[in-house]
Scaffold this motif. Structure first.
Motif, PDB file in Angstrom:
ATOM      1  N   LEU A  60      39.661  29.613  42.711  1.00 53.28           N
ATOM      2  CA  LEU A  60      38.624  30.552  42.318  1.00 53.28           C
ATOM      3  C   LEU A  60      38.598  30.574  40.797  1.00 53.28           C
ATOM      4  CD1 LEU A  60      36.657  32.767  43.446  1.00 53.28           C
ATOM      5  CD2 LEU A  60      38.488  34.404  42.977  1.00 53.28           C
ATOM      6  N   PRO A  61      37.447  30.241  40.191  1.00 50.67           N
ATOM      7  CA  PRO A  61      37.441  30.162  38.725  1.00 50.67           C
ATOM      8  C   PRO A  61      37.548  31.539  38.073  1.00 50.67           C
ATOM      9  CG  PRO A  61      35.236  29.745  39.601  1.00 50.67           C
ATOM     10  CD  PRO A  61      36.148  29.920  40.786  1.00 50.67           C
ATOM     11  N   GLU A  62      37.917  31.552  36.808  1.00 51.97           N
ATOM     12  CA  GLU A  62      37.865  32.772  36.003  1.00 51.97           C
ATOM     13  C   GLU A  62      36.393  33.123  35.811  1.00 51.97           C
ATOM     14  OE1 GLU A  62      40.450  34.414  35.083  1.00 51.97           O
ATOM     15  OE2 GLU A  62      42.105  32.986  35.131  1.00 51.97           O
ATOM     16  N   PRO A  63      35.977  34.351  35.691  1.00 47.96           N
ATOM     17  CA  PRO A  63      36.792  35.563  35.657  1.00 47.96           C
ATOM     18  C   PRO A  63      36.923  36.240  37.023  1.00 47.96           C
ATOM     19  CG  PRO A  63      34.549  36.115  35.064  1.00 47.96           C
ATOM     20  CD  PRO A  63      34.555  34.657  35.493  1.00 47.96           C
ATOM     21  N   TYR A  64      36.651  35.505  38.097  1.00 49.50           N
ATOM     22  CA  TYR A  64      36.685  36.133  39.425  1.00 49.50           C
ATOM     23  C   TYR A  64      38.128  36.341  39.849  1.00 49.50           C
ATOM     24  CZ  TYR A  64      32.012  34.412  38.901  1.00 49.50           C
ATOM     25  OH  TYR A  64      30.774  34.147  38.387  1.00 49.50           O
ATOM     26  N   VAL A  65      38.360  37.448  40.528  1.00 49.09           N
ATOM     27  CA  VAL A  65      39.734  37.826  40.866  1.00 49.09           C
ATOM     28  C   VAL A  65      39.865  37.946  42.389  1.00 49.09           C
ATOM     29  CG1 VAL A  65      41.535  39.562  40.549  1.00 49.09           C
ATOM     30  CG2 VAL A  65      39.921  39.097  38.700  1.00 49.09           C
ATOM     31  N   PRO A  66      40.895  37.301  42.955  1.00 48.86           N
ATOM     32  CA  PRO A  66      41.109  37.462  44.393  1.00 48.86           C
ATOM     33  C   PRO A  66      41.443  38.930  44.697  1.00 48.86           C
ATOM     34  CG  PRO A  66      42.516  35.722  43.492  1.00 48.86           C
ATOM     35  CD  PRO A  66      41.916  36.444  42.335  1.00 48.86           C
ATOM     36  N   ALA A  67      40.872  39.468  45.772  1.00 50.04           N
ATOM     37  CA  ALA A  67      41.110  40.873  46.111  1.00 50.04           C
ATOM     38  C   ALA A  67      42.598  41.164  46.264  1.00 50.04           C
ATOM     39  CB  ALA A  67      40.350  41.230  47.380  1.00 50.04           C
ATOM     40  N   SER A  68      43.357  40.169  46.766  1.00 45.48           N
ATOM     41  CA  SER A  68      44.780  40.395  47.034  1.00 45.48           C
ATOM     42  C   SER A  68      45.609  40.382  45.746  1.00 45.48           C
ATOM     43  CB  SER A  68      45.301  39.320  47.981  1.00 45.48           C
ATOM     44  OG  SER A  68      45.188  38.054  47.366  1.00 45.48           O
ATOM     45  N   ALA A  69      45.013  40.013  44.633  1.00 41.92           N
ATOM     46  CA  ALA A  69      45.790  39.857  43.399  1.00 41.92           C
ATOM     47  C   ALA A  69      45.281  40.734  42.265  1.00 41.92           C
ATOM     48  CB  ALA A  69      45.779  38.393  42.966  1.00 41.92           C
ATOM     49  N   HIS A  70      44.595  41.819  42.620  1.00 43.79           N
ATOM     50  CA  HIS A  70      44.004  42.684  41.605  1.00 43.79           C
ATOM     51  C   HIS A  70      45.033  43.257  40.642  1.00 43.79           C
ATOM     52  CE1 HIS A  70      39.731  43.190  41.442  1.00 43.79           C
ATOM     53  NE2 HIS A  70      39.660  43.055  42.744  1.00 43.79           N
ATOM     54  N   TYR A  71      46.232  43.505  41.159  1.00 43.19           N
ATOM     55  CA  TYR A  71      47.234  44.156  40.315  1.00 43.19           C
ATOM     56  C   TYR A  71      48.223  43.176  39.726  1.00 43.19           C
ATOM     57  CZ  TYR A  71      45.034  48.118  42.403  1.00 43.19           C
ATOM     58  OH  TYR A  71      44.085  49.008  42.807  1.00 43.19           O
ATOM     59  N   ARG A  72      47.914  41.898  39.878  1.00 40.58           N
ATOM     60  CA  ARG A  72      48.796  40.895  39.282  1.00 40.58           C
ATOM     61  C   ARG A  72      48.183  40.401  37.981  1.00 40.58           C
ATOM     62  NH1 ARG A  72      52.682  39.594  42.868  1.00 40.58           N
ATOM     63  NH2 ARG A  72      52.199  39.938  45.064  1.00 40.58           N
ATOM     64  N   SER A  73      49.040  39.896  37.108  1.00 40.82           N
ATOM     65  CA  SER A  73      48.502  39.418  35.844  1.00 40.82           C
ATOM     66  C   SER A  73      48.381  37.902  35.871  1.00 40.82           C
ATOM     67  CB  SER A  73      49.399  39.864  34.695  1.00 40.82           C
ATOM     68  OG  SER A  73      50.726  39.512  34.983  1.00 40.82           O
ATOM     69  N   ALA A  74      47.481  37.392  35.056  1.00 36.93           N
ATOM     70  CA  ALA A  74      47.309  35.952  34.934  1.00 36.93           C
ATOM     71  C   ALA A  74      48.639  35.354  34.495  1.00 36.93           C
ATOM     72  CB  ALA A  74      46.220  35.641  33.919  1.00 36.93           C
TER      73      ALA A  74
END
Ligand code: GDP
Length: 267
Positions: A60-74
């Motif tokens: 999934l390209p930036e800046p899209y964020v997987p729902a399961s990883a919202h609280y994780r950092s790049a």
């Protein structure tokens, strides 16, 4: 090319075989190949592509964020892992639809279905009917899979994104009209399929009334009764359906934002 091959090999070794998978389906000419190509090109890692059906391993390209990883950092490996997915492009030609059907009957890792429609083609009745027939059959197989599941919990949900493509064309219908036109046309398909079943039962000499009634119920998409079919009826059988517009090609460049956002919501 050696470093590329090496990178590819390492990447593939590190990729689990059970990646979340999205099926790309829809009638021929809707833009599936164009979309698959765009995703392949936009990938920041070497994608792994195979044929028949075409499968593309990507992120999934930036800046899209997987729902399961919202609280994780790049940079967090779990974040990177969560962005991986597999796109399966299935041929839209009628005779080749068994590819898609096979995946639907055994959708182990299927996280969602991207049904691409040509938003300009559905403005006329022939194009609309073609898309609606295909969509009807896809939704009916999802419904059957759900209602036919042996476990009491029911199988995992499989959401559907209807990607209303080619919005760059001035003849294209906006997404909300693609939605209402498709709902009406799917209602018509549902009615004509039911009539076809009834006629063939009569032609075969009637037979067991209960069996005919069961068959009718199994083959009826969505809620029973006289009302029109609406996509929200699919929620009852574990399938949320959304229609979002975009375009893969066009003078102003691609706009596939809404579709990537949807993919992110499912990851
Ligand atoms: P597929 O049969 O679903 O794989 O469709 P293709 O990807 O081959 O696309 C069919 C045709 O539509 C091709 O001529 C594409 O160039 C064109 N096409 C695909 N996406 C778009 C789009 O967003 N806008 C426009 N104007 N044309 C598109």
């Amino acid at each position: 090319t050696l470093p590329i091959l090496l990178h590819r090999w390492i990447y593939r070794r590190a990729t689990p075989t059970t990646l979340p998978t999205f099926l790309l389906i829809g009638p021929s000419g809707a833009g599936k190949t164009a979309l698959a190509t765009l995703i392949e090109r936009s990938s920041v890692v070497p994608t792994h592509t195979s044929t028949a059906p075409l499968s593309i391993e990507t992120l999934l390209p930036e800046p899209y964020v997987p729902a399961s990883a919202h609280y994780r950092s790049a940079g967090d490996p779990a974040y990177e892992r969560a962005r991986r997915f597999l796109l399966l492009d299935t041929p839209g030609h009628g005779k080749l639809r068994h590819f898609a059907t096979k995946e639907l009957s055994n959708p182990e890792n299927v996280r969602g279905i991207i049904f691409v429609v040509d938003a300009a083609a559905v403005a006329d009745s022939a194009g609309l009917t073609e898309s609606a027939e295909y969509l009807h059959d896809v939704l009916l197989s999802l419904q059957k899979r759900y209602t036919g599941a042996k476990t009491s919990k029911g199988p995992k949900e499989i959401p559907v994104l209807i990607a209303a493509n080619k919005l760059d064309l001035f003849t294209a219908l906006p997404a909300h009209l693609v939605k209402s036109h498709l709902e009406k046309a799917v209602s018509a398909v549902r009615k004509s399929r039911a009539k076809g079943l009834k006629d063939s039962a009569i032609a075969l000499g009637g037979g067991d009334e209960n069996a005919i009634e069961d068959d009718r119920e199994n083959e009826w998409l969505g809620e029973g009764g006289e009302g029109e079919f609406e996509f929200r009826q699919m929620e009852e059988v574990g399938t949320g359906v959304v229609v979002r517009g975009g375009n893969v090609l066009g003078d102003g460049g691609a706009d596939v934002k809404a579709w990537f956002e949807w993919v992110g919501e499912q990851l």
